[in-house]
Scaffold this motif. Structure first.
Motif, PDB file in Angstrom:
ATOM      1  N   UNK A  58     -50.698 -17.673  -3.054  1.00  0.00           N
ATOM      2  CA  UNK A  58     -51.160 -18.968  -2.548  1.00  0.00           C
ATOM      3  C   UNK A  58     -50.048 -19.954  -2.219  1.00  0.00           C
ATOM      4  N   UNK A  59     -48.835 -19.464  -2.082  1.00  0.00           N
ATOM      5  CA  UNK A  59     -47.704 -20.363  -1.790  1.00  0.00           C
ATOM      6  C   UNK A  59     -47.900 -21.071  -0.448  1.00  0.00           C
ATOM      7  N   UNK A  60     -48.320 -20.292   0.549  1.00  0.00           N
ATOM      8  CA  UNK A  60     -48.515 -20.911   1.867  1.00  0.00           C
ATOM      9  C   UNK A  60     -49.748 -21.819   1.858  1.00  0.00           C
ATOM     10  N   UNK A  61     -50.793 -21.397   1.177  1.00  0.00           N
ATOM     11  CA  UNK A  61     -51.990 -22.249   1.066  1.00  0.00           C
ATOM     12  C   UNK A  61     -51.638 -23.577   0.415  1.00  0.00           C
ATOM     13  N   UNK A  62     -50.859 -23.537  -0.642  1.00  0.00           N
ATOM     14  CA  UNK A  62     -50.433 -24.769  -1.307  1.00  0.00           C
ATOM     15  C   UNK A  62     -49.596 -25.628  -0.348  1.00  0.00           C
ATOM     16  N   UNK A  63     -48.729 -24.975   0.426  1.00  0.00           N
ATOM     17  CA  UNK A  63     -47.876 -25.702   1.370  1.00  0.00           C
ATOM     18  C   UNK A  63     -48.713 -26.378   2.458  1.00  0.00           C
ATOM     19  N   UNK A  64     -49.790 -25.703   2.883  1.00  0.00           N
ATOM     20  CA  UNK A  64     -50.682 -26.324   3.868  1.00  0.00           C
ATOM     21  C   UNK A  64     -51.277 -27.619   3.309  1.00  0.00           C
ATOM     22  N   UNK A  65     -51.613 -27.604   2.027  1.00  0.00           N
ATOM     23  CA  UNK A  65     -52.110 -28.818   1.381  1.00  0.00           C
ATOM     24  C   UNK A  65     -51.039 -29.896   1.295  1.00  0.00           C
ATOM     25  N   UNK A  66     -49.822 -29.478   0.966  1.00  0.00           N
ATOM     26  CA  UNK A  66     -48.717 -30.435   0.898  1.00  0.00           C
ATOM     27  C   UNK A  66     -48.537 -31.109   2.259  1.00  0.00           C
ATOM     28  N   UNK A  67     -48.612 -30.313   3.323  1.00  0.00           N
ATOM     29  CA  UNK A  67     -48.486 -30.868   4.677  1.00  0.00           C
ATOM     30  C   UNK A  67     -49.583 -31.903   4.934  1.00  0.00           C
ATOM     31  N   UNK A  68     -50.801 -31.584   4.545  1.00  0.00           N
ATOM     32  CA  UNK A  68     -51.902 -32.532   4.742  1.00  0.00           C
ATOM     33  C   UNK A  68     -51.649 -33.810   3.943  1.00  0.00           C
ATOM     34  N   UNK A  69     -51.171 -33.657   2.724  1.00  0.00           N
ATOM     35  CA  UNK A  69     -50.856 -34.820   1.887  1.00  0.00           C
ATOM     36  C   UNK A  69     -49.747 -35.673   2.461  1.00  0.00           C
ATOM     37  N   UNK A  70     -48.887 -35.053   3.263  1.00  0.00           N
ATOM     38  CA  UNK A  70     -47.804 -35.783   3.935  1.00  0.00           C
ATOM     39  C   UNK A  70     -48.255 -36.320   5.290  1.00  0.00           C
ATOM     40  N   UNK A  71     -49.528 -36.163   5.605  1.00  0.00           N
ATOM     41  CA  UNK A  71     -50.088 -36.603   6.890  1.00  0.00           C
ATOM     42  C   UNK A  71     -49.442 -35.915   8.084  1.00  0.00           C
ATOM     43  N   UNK A  72     -49.109 -34.651   7.926  1.00  0.00           N
ATOM     44  CA  UNK A  72     -48.710 -33.857   9.093  1.00  0.00           C
ATOM     45  C   UNK A  72     -49.972 -33.696   9.951  1.00  0.00           C
ATOM     46  N   UNK A  73     -49.922 -34.051  11.244  1.00  0.00           N
ATOM     47  CA  UNK A  73     -51.134 -33.958  12.075  1.00  0.00           C
ATOM     48  C   UNK A  73     -51.708 -32.544  12.045  1.00  0.00           C
ATOM     49  N   UNK A  74     -53.037 -32.430  11.994  1.00  0.00           N
ATOM     50  CA  UNK A  74     -53.592 -31.087  11.825  1.00  0.00           C
ATOM     51  C   UNK A  74     -53.604 -30.289  13.131  1.00  0.00           C
TER      52      UNK A  74
END
Ligand code: ADP
Ligand code: MG
Length: 177
Positions: A58-74
């Motif tokens: 789940x490393x990449x899944x967690x990173x996707x969440x981190x990106x969302x938390x950083x407001x990286x546009x979806x």
């Protein structure tokens, strides 16, 4: 998600000698994403987040969440940087997503600009962080992920340094449940 806060204790690790930890369990990819988002929201500039765990943990899944938390546009799709080692995404702070799966030795790190990434004010997320060996920064967040069931993952998190907002985000999620 269930969380237990580890006992904060002092030792020689980390810039300021501080080290705290907690552990938690998620029971779906969405919960892991939510944990990442909480971390991404709270992460301070220059934060290095080191991920450890088997393929599919789940490393990449967690990173996707981190990106969302950083407001990286979806409109950006966060995937493991297979051929490049590093993907960059714009957000509240820039996100540098590094995957070391394919490096054959830590000597290759300088070729990929390792030191420069760790000196930015962005957030650096490192998958397969163990491959960086002793070149991981002293101040960092370590997250070990264990597969404990088909949809269950256990996260052991250690904060090397002072990350009060991240610690609060991780432990307050549990109190809501
Ligand atoms: P890694 O980057 O560590 O190789 P990925 O994030 O790419 O792992 O893949 C994790 C896989 O595990 C995904 O297919 C995801 O749907 C699945 N999965 C099942 N349960 C969970 C969970 N609780 N947390 C994260 N991923 C989960
Ligand atoms: Mg991955």
């Amino acid at each position: 998600m269930s969380t237990s806060a580890g006992q904060g204790h002092h030792d020689q690790q980390g810039d300021d000698g501080r080290r705290t930890g907690c552990s938690l369990v998620t029971r779906s990819p969405e919960e892991t994403f939510a944990v990442g988002a909480a971390v991404g929201k709270a992460a301070p500039p220059g934060c290095a987040i080191c991920l450890f765990g088997d393929l599919g943990s789940g490393k990449t899944k967690l990173t996707q969440g981190i990106a969302a938390g950083l407001s990286v546009p979806d409109t950006y799709v966060v995937t493991s940087p297979t051929f490049t080692y590093v993907n960059e995404y714009p957000g509240r702070l820039p996100l540098y997503h590094i995957d070391l799966y394919r490096i054959s030795s830590a000597d290759e790190l300088s070729d990929l600009g390792w030191e420069e990434y760790l000196e930015t004010d962005g957030i650096v997320v490192i998958e397969w962080a163990e491959r960086a060996d002793r070149w991981l920064p002293d101040k960092r967040i370590e997250i070990y992920i264990t597969i404990t069931g088909a949809d269950e993952r256990r996260f052991a998190i250690t904060l090397f340094g002072d990350y009060p907002a991240v610690y609060e985000a991780l432990t307050s999620r549990a109190r809501l449940r």
